[in-house]
Enzyme design. Structure first.
Site, PDB file in Angstrom:
ATOM      1  N   ARG A   1       8.083 -71.006  -8.287  1.00  0.00           N
ATOM      2  CA  ARG A   1       9.096 -70.847  -9.333  1.00  0.00           C
ATOM      3  C   ARG A   1       8.645 -71.431 -10.679  1.00  0.00           C
ATOM      4  NH1 ARG A   1      14.180 -69.496  -8.522  1.00  0.00           N
ATOM      5  NH2 ARG A   1      14.285 -70.264  -6.378  1.00  0.00           N
TER       6      ARG A   1
ATOM      7  N   GLU B   1      19.191 -62.538 -17.097  1.00  0.00           N
ATOM      8  CA  GLU B   1      18.646 -62.276 -15.764  1.00  0.00           C
ATOM      9  C   GLU B   1      17.141 -62.468 -15.759  1.00  0.00           C
ATOM     10  OE1 GLU B   1      19.487 -61.533 -12.740  1.00  0.00           O
ATOM     11  OE2 GLU B   1      21.150 -60.116 -12.656  1.00  0.00           O
ATOM     12  N   ASP B   2      16.607 -62.926 -14.642  1.00  0.00           N
ATOM     13  CA  ASP B   2      15.160 -63.002 -14.494  1.00  0.00           C
ATOM     14  C   ASP B   2      14.564 -61.614 -14.315  1.00  0.00           C
ATOM     15  OD1 ASP B   2      16.326 -62.713 -11.983  1.00  0.00           O
ATOM     16  OD2 ASP B   2      15.120 -64.253 -11.010  1.00  0.00           O
TER      17      ASP B   2
ATOM     18  N   THR C   1      22.979 -55.930  -8.757  1.00  0.00           N
ATOM     19  CA  THR C   1      23.563 -57.162  -9.269  1.00  0.00           C
ATOM     20  C   THR C   1      23.936 -57.032 -10.737  1.00  0.00           C
ATOM     21  OG1 THR C   1      22.287 -58.444  -7.661  1.00  0.00           O
ATOM     22  CG2 THR C   1      23.202 -59.648  -9.537  1.00  0.00           C
TER      23      THR C   1
ATOM     24  N   GLY D   1      16.953 -67.929 -10.270  1.00  0.00           N
ATOM     25  CA  GLY D   1      15.747 -67.391 -10.872  1.00  0.00           C
ATOM     26  C   GLY D   1      15.752 -67.307 -12.377  1.00  0.00           C
TER      27      GLY D   1
ATOM     28  N   PHE E   1       5.875 -57.381  -5.885  1.00  0.00           N
ATOM     29  CA  PHE E   1       6.619 -58.609  -5.660  1.00  0.00           C
ATOM     30  C   PHE E   1       6.021 -59.675  -6.568  1.00  0.00           C
ATOM     31  CE2 PHE E   1       8.107 -62.478  -3.813  1.00  0.00           C
ATOM     32  CZ  PHE E   1       9.385 -62.160  -3.354  1.00  0.00           C
TER      33      PHE E   1
ATOM     34  N   ASP F   1      15.996 -55.175 -10.670  1.00  0.00           N
ATOM     35  CA  ASP F   1      15.217 -54.439  -9.679  1.00  0.00           C
ATOM     36  C   ASP F   1      15.987 -53.166  -9.328  1.00  0.00           C
ATOM     37  OD1 ASP F   1      13.836 -53.626  -7.354  1.00  0.00           O
ATOM     38  OD2 ASP F   1      13.428 -55.669  -6.739  1.00  0.00           O
TER      39      ASP F   1
ATOM     40  N   ASP G   1      10.753 -66.915  -7.365  1.00  0.00           N
ATOM     41  CA  ASP G   1      10.116 -67.648  -6.273  1.00  0.00           C
ATOM     42  C   ASP G   1       9.860 -66.768  -5.059  1.00  0.00           C
ATOM     43  OD1 ASP G   1      12.319 -68.731  -3.890  1.00  0.00           O
ATOM     44  OD2 ASP G   1      13.067 -67.642  -5.623  1.00  0.00           O
TER      45      ASP G   1
END
Length: 175
Positions: A162, A96-97, A104, A41, A149, A100, A156
């Protein structure tokens, strides 16, 4: 069926990427920076950001997952790629994209400390602070967004959307 409702325009993203790159350029003046792209991502944001940073920029890639095949994180981080990074003594910026729940990003910072970098910072295009479970410091942030979302600009849904030039809210079950 689903549709995508625009949330952040391509123009807003481009302007913010330039601002982030200018800040990184200033903060690391005279240094070489290693950008660590989180696959998959983060690759669109990573590429645009790297082009705008006016320094000697090096690239490394890592793939980690806390989602598996689910749409909700189980909190268990899996390193998928690579087995070994070359970060010793380097100034590293994780790209990072989206941050959340934070699992991670927190895991990555801790994992990278074992590589003995000179420094580690986090740059994220998007942040969903409402969903945060794990404490995470984002050093360079594009946009804080609501708990929706989102897809586009690297993000994606089932490998679709994407490469939209903007970030949009995915609305499912639309006729």
């Amino acid at each position: 069926m689903e549709k995508v409702q625009p949330l952040i325009s391509a123009q807003e993203i481009a302007a913010r990427v330039k601002d982030l790159a200018a800040q990184i350029t200033q903060d690391y003046a005279g240094k070489t920076v290693t950008l660590l792209c989180t696959l998959t991502g983060g690759v669109v944001f990573f590429t645009d950001l790297a082009r705008e940073i006016k320094l000697d920029v090096r690239a490394q890639f890592i793939k980690v997952s806390s989602y598996g095949n689910n749409s909700i994180s189980d909190g268990k981080i899996r390193l998928e790629y690579p087995e070994k990074l070359d970060l010793q003594g380097k100034d590293v910026i994780i790209v990072e994209d989206i941050v959340d729940m934070g699992y991670t990003a927190r895991w990555l910072r801790e994992f990278l400390q074992n590589e003995s970098p000179a420094s580690v910072r986090l740059c994220a295009l998007l942040d969903k602070p409402e969903r945060r479970v794990a404490e995470v410091r984002i050093d360079y942030l594009g946009f804080a967004i609501p708990d929706e979302f989102v897809v586009g600009y690297g993000l994606d849904y089932a490998q679709r959307y994407r490469f939209l030039p903007y970030v949009g809210k995915l609305i499912k079950d639309v006729d």
